[in-house]
Design a protein around this motif. Structure first.
Motif, PDB file in Angstrom:
ATOM      1  N   LEU A  70       0.841  -1.208   0.000  1.00  9.25           N
ATOM      2  CA  LEU A  70       0.000   0.000   0.000  1.00  9.25           C
ATOM      3  C   LEU A  70       0.872   1.253   0.000  1.00  9.25           C
ATOM      4  CD1 LEU A  70      -2.803  -1.031   2.522  1.00  9.25           C
ATOM      5  CD2 LEU A  70      -2.871  -1.118   0.040  1.00  9.25           C
ATOM      6  N   VAL A  71       1.960   1.201   0.784  1.00 14.72           N
ATOM      7  CA  VAL A  71       2.902   2.325   0.813  1.00 14.72           C
ATOM      8  C   VAL A  71       3.495   2.520  -0.581  1.00 14.72           C
ATOM      9  CG1 VAL A  71       5.173   3.054   1.680  1.00 14.72           C
ATOM     10  CG2 VAL A  71       3.464   2.170   3.270  1.00 14.72           C
ATOM     11  N   LYS A  72       3.893   1.409  -1.190  1.00 17.29           N
ATOM     12  CA  LYS A  72       4.527   1.473  -2.503  1.00 17.29           C
ATOM     13  C   LYS A  72       3.551   2.038  -3.545  1.00 17.29           C
ATOM     14  CE  LYS A  72       7.414  -1.121  -5.611  1.00 17.29           C
ATOM     15  NZ  LYS A  72       6.923  -2.025  -6.654  1.00 17.29           N
ATOM     16  N   ALA A  73       2.312   1.558  -3.507  1.00 22.01           N
ATOM     17  CA  ALA A  73       1.307   2.041  -4.469  1.00 22.01           C
ATOM     18  C   ALA A  73       1.115   3.551  -4.311  1.00 22.01           C
ATOM     19  CB  ALA A  73      -0.020   1.308  -4.260  1.00 22.01           C
ATOM     20  N   THR A  74       1.073   4.018  -3.064  1.00 22.96           N
ATOM     21  CA  THR A  74       0.856   5.441  -2.823  1.00 22.96           C
ATOM     22  C   THR A  74       2.085   6.258  -3.239  1.00 22.96           C
ATOM     23  OG1 THR A  74      -0.548   4.860  -0.950  1.00 22.96           O
ATOM     24  CG2 THR A  74       0.148   7.142  -1.096  1.00 22.96           C
ATOM     25  N   ALA A  75       3.267   5.748  -2.947  1.00 20.29           N
ATOM     26  CA  ALA A  75       4.490   6.486  -3.253  1.00 20.29           C
ATOM     27  C   ALA A  75       4.816   6.454  -4.743  1.00 20.29           C
ATOM     28  CB  ALA A  75       5.658   5.920  -2.447  1.00 20.29           C
ATOM     29  N   GLU A  76       4.748   5.253  -5.333  1.00 16.02           N
ATOM     30  CA  GLU A  76       5.199   5.080  -6.712  1.00 16.02           C
ATOM     31  C   GLU A  76       4.071   5.144  -7.725  1.00 16.02           C
ATOM     32  OE1 GLU A  76       8.516   4.382  -7.196  1.00 16.02           O
ATOM     33  OE2 GLU A  76       8.985   4.223  -5.064  1.00 16.02           O
ATOM     34  N   GLY A  77       2.847   4.977  -7.260  1.00 14.92           N
ATOM     35  CA  GLY A  77       1.714   4.935  -8.169  1.00 14.92           C
ATOM     36  C   GLY A  77       1.394   3.505  -8.571  1.00 14.92           C
ATOM     37  N   VAL A  78       0.351   3.353  -9.368  1.00 13.49           N
ATOM     38  CA  VAL A  78      -0.085   2.026  -9.793  1.00 13.49           C
ATOM     39  C   VAL A  78      -0.079   1.994 -11.321  1.00 13.49           C
ATOM     40  CG1 VAL A  78      -1.942   0.314  -9.707  1.00 13.49           C
ATOM     41  CG2 VAL A  78      -1.585   1.861  -7.777  1.00 13.49           C
ATOM     42  N   LYS A  79       0.610   0.989 -11.870  1.00 18.67           N
ATOM     43  CA  LYS A  79       0.672   0.863 -13.322  1.00 18.67           C
ATOM     44  C   LYS A  79       0.080  -0.458 -13.769  1.00 18.67           C
ATOM     45  CE  LYS A  79       4.429   3.826 -14.711  1.00 18.67           C
ATOM     46  NZ  LYS A  79       5.802   3.879 -14.258  1.00 18.67           N
ATOM     47  N   GLY A  81       0.801  -2.540 -16.960  1.00 24.57           N
ATOM     48  CA  GLY A  81       1.682  -2.508 -18.118  1.00 24.57           C
ATOM     49  C   GLY A  81       2.351  -1.147 -18.163  1.00 24.57           C
ATOM     50  N   ALA A  82       2.258  -0.450 -19.287  1.00 30.62           N
ATOM     51  CA  ALA A  82       2.887   0.860 -19.410  1.00 30.62           C
ATOM     52  C   ALA A  82       1.915   1.962 -19.001  1.00 30.62           C
ATOM     53  CB  ALA A  82       3.343   1.065 -20.846  1.00 30.62           C
ATOM     54  N   LYS A  83       0.659   1.573 -18.819  1.00 28.39           N
ATOM     55  CA  LYS A  83      -0.375   2.570 -18.540  1.00 28.39           C
ATOM     56  C   LYS A  83      -0.419   2.918 -17.047  1.00 28.39           C
ATOM     57  CE  LYS A  83      -5.235   3.183 -19.189  1.00 28.39           C
ATOM     58  NZ  LYS A  83      -6.140   2.389 -18.406  1.00 28.39           N
ATOM     59  N   GLU A  84      -0.375   4.203 -16.774  1.00 28.50           N
ATOM     60  CA  GLU A  84      -0.436   4.638 -15.377  1.00 28.50           C
ATOM     61  C   GLU A  84      -1.893   4.723 -14.926  1.00 28.50           C
ATOM     62  OE1 GLU A  84       0.511   8.850 -13.950  1.00 28.50           O
ATOM     63  OE2 GLU A  84       2.285   7.725 -13.331  1.00 28.50           O
ATOM     64  N   LYS A  85      -2.254   3.922 -13.919  1.00 25.40           N
ATOM     65  CA  LYS A  85      -3.627   3.965 -13.412  1.00 25.40           C
ATOM     66  C   LYS A  85      -3.759   5.017 -12.324  1.00 25.40           C
ATOM     67  CE  LYS A  85      -5.874  -0.171 -13.268  1.00 25.40           C
ATOM     68  NZ  LYS A  85      -6.131  -1.469 -12.604  1.00 25.40           N
ATOM     69  N   MET A  86      -2.714   5.141 -11.517  1.00 24.13           N
ATOM     70  CA  MET A  86      -2.689   6.168 -10.474  1.00 24.13           C
ATOM     71  C   MET A  86      -1.270   6.708 -10.394  1.00 24.13           C
ATOM     72  SD  MET A  86      -3.417   5.672  -6.422  1.00 24.13           S
ATOM     73  CE  MET A  86      -2.007   6.190  -5.454  1.00 24.13           C
ATOM     74  N   LYS A  87      -1.157   8.030 -10.273  1.00 23.94           N
ATOM     75  CA  LYS A  87       0.197   8.589 -10.177  1.00 23.94           C
ATOM     76  C   LYS A  87       0.736   8.383  -8.761  1.00 23.94           C
ATOM     77  CE  LYS A  87      -1.225  13.174  -8.833  1.00 23.94           C
ATOM     78  NZ  LYS A  87      -0.991  14.566  -8.789  1.00 23.94           N
ATOM     79  N   GLY A  88       2.054   8.424  -8.618  1.00 24.69           N
ATOM     80  CA  GLY A  88       2.674   8.298  -7.300  1.00 24.69           C
ATOM     81  C   GLY A  88       2.707   9.632  -6.584  1.00 24.69           C
ATOM     82  N   TYR A  89       2.752   9.565  -5.254  1.00 21.89           N
ATOM     83  CA  TYR A  89       2.692  10.803  -4.465  1.00 21.89           C
ATOM     84  C   TYR A  89       3.984  11.081  -3.713  1.00 21.89           C
ATOM     85  CZ  TYR A  89      -2.183  11.303  -5.579  1.00 21.89           C
ATOM     86  OH  TYR A  89      -3.355  11.494  -6.266  1.00 21.89           O
ATOM     87  N   SER A  95       7.405  10.449   3.538  1.00 25.52           N
ATOM     88  CA  SER A  95       7.145   9.027   3.797  1.00 25.52           C
ATOM     89  C   SER A  95       6.321   8.851   5.076  1.00 25.52           C
ATOM     90  CB  SER A  95       8.437   8.225   3.820  1.00 25.52           C
ATOM     91  OG  SER A  95       9.267   8.688   4.842  1.00 25.52           O
ATOM     92  N   ASP A  96       6.473   9.764   6.040  1.00 27.55           N
ATOM     93  CA  ASP A  96       5.616   9.711   7.239  1.00 27.55           C
ATOM     94  C   ASP A  96       4.156   9.924   6.854  1.00 27.55           C
ATOM     95  OD1 ASP A  96       7.614   9.203   8.993  1.00 27.55           O
ATOM     96  OD2 ASP A  96       7.738  11.233   9.811  1.00 27.55           O
ATOM     97  N   GLU A  97       3.924  10.890   5.982  1.00 28.48           N
ATOM     98  CA  GLU A  97       2.549  11.166   5.558  1.00 28.48           C
ATOM     99  C   GLU A  97       1.962   9.970   4.808  1.00 28.48           C
ATOM    100  OE1 GLU A  97       2.000  15.886   4.768  1.00 28.48           O
ATOM    101  OE2 GLU A  97       3.523  14.918   3.548  1.00 28.48           O
ATOM    102  N   ILE A  98       2.796   9.330   4.002  1.00 25.18           N
ATOM    103  CA  ILE A  98       2.322   8.163   3.248  1.00 25.18           C
ATOM    104  C   ILE A  98       2.012   7.007   4.208  1.00 25.18           C
ATOM    105  CG2 ILE A  98       3.013   6.402   1.557  1.00 25.18           C
ATOM    106  CD1 ILE A  98       4.384   8.676  -0.006  1.00 25.18           C
TER     107      ILE A  98
END
Ligand code: HEC
Length: 112
Positions: A70-79, A81-89, A95-98
Motif C-alpha cells: 500500500l505504501v509502494k502504491a501510494t508512493a510510486e503509483g499504480v501501473k 503494463g505501461a499505462k499509469e492507473k494512479m500517479k505516485g505521491y 514518507s511519514d505522511e504516506i
C-alpha cells in the motif's frame, strides 16, 4: 503541585499531537485521494466507479495486500503494463505522511 501541573501540561500536549497527526492524514486524504477513492474510502465517486476502485471499508478488498504494498502504491503509483492507473505521491507527500495514509486506509475497514 508543580509536578502535577507539568504532568497535566504534558498530557494535553500529547493529546494535541495525536490529534493533529490524525487530522493530517485525513486532510491529505481529502486533498489528494478522496476525489477517486471517496472521502469515506468506498470509492463511490464518479471517478472511483469509472475506474472500478476497491471499497476500502470492505475488509476483504485489501486483505491480501501488505502495508508495504500500500505504501509502494501510494508512493510510486499504480501501473498496468505501461499505462499509469494512479500517479505516485512521493514528490508531494513525505514518507511519514504516506505511512499515515496507509493507516488511514486500513482504518476504513476497521471502522465498519
Ligand atoms: C485519479 C484517481 C486517483 C487518485 C486521486 C488516487 N488514486 Fe489510488 N488508485 C487509483 C487507481 C485507478 C488505482 C488502481 C486500482 C486497481 O488497480 O484496481 C489505485 C490504487 C491505489 C492503491 C493500491 C490498492 C488498490 O486499491 O488497488 C492504494 C494504496 C491507493 N490507490 C492509495 C491512494 C492514496 C493514498 C491516494 C492519495 C494520496 C490516492 N490513492 C489517490 C486512483 C486514484
Amino acid at each position: 503541585m508543580k509536578t502535577k501541573l507539568i504532568a497535566s501540561l504534558a498530557l494535553i500536549l500529547a493529546c494535541g499531537a495525536t490529534y493533529s497527526l490524525a487530522a493530517t492524514a485525513g486532510e491529505n486524504w481529502e486533498t489528494h485521494c478522496a476525489k477517486c477513492h471517496g472521502a469515506d474510502g468506498k470509492a463511490a465517486t464518479k471517478l472511483g466507479q469509472k475506474m472500478k476502485l476497491k471499497d476500502y471499508t470492505n475488509a476483504a478488498s485489501l486483505a491480501t495486500v501488505s502495508d508495504a504494498d500500500l505504501v509502494k502504491a501510494t508512493a510510486e503509483g499504480v501501473k498496468e503494463g505501461a499505462k499509469e492507473k494512479m500517479k505516485g505521491y512521493k514528490d508531494k507527500l513525505s514518507s511519514d505522511e504516506i505511512n499515515d495514509l496507509v493507516k488511514y486506509i486500513r482504518a476504513f475497514a476497521k471502522a465498519k
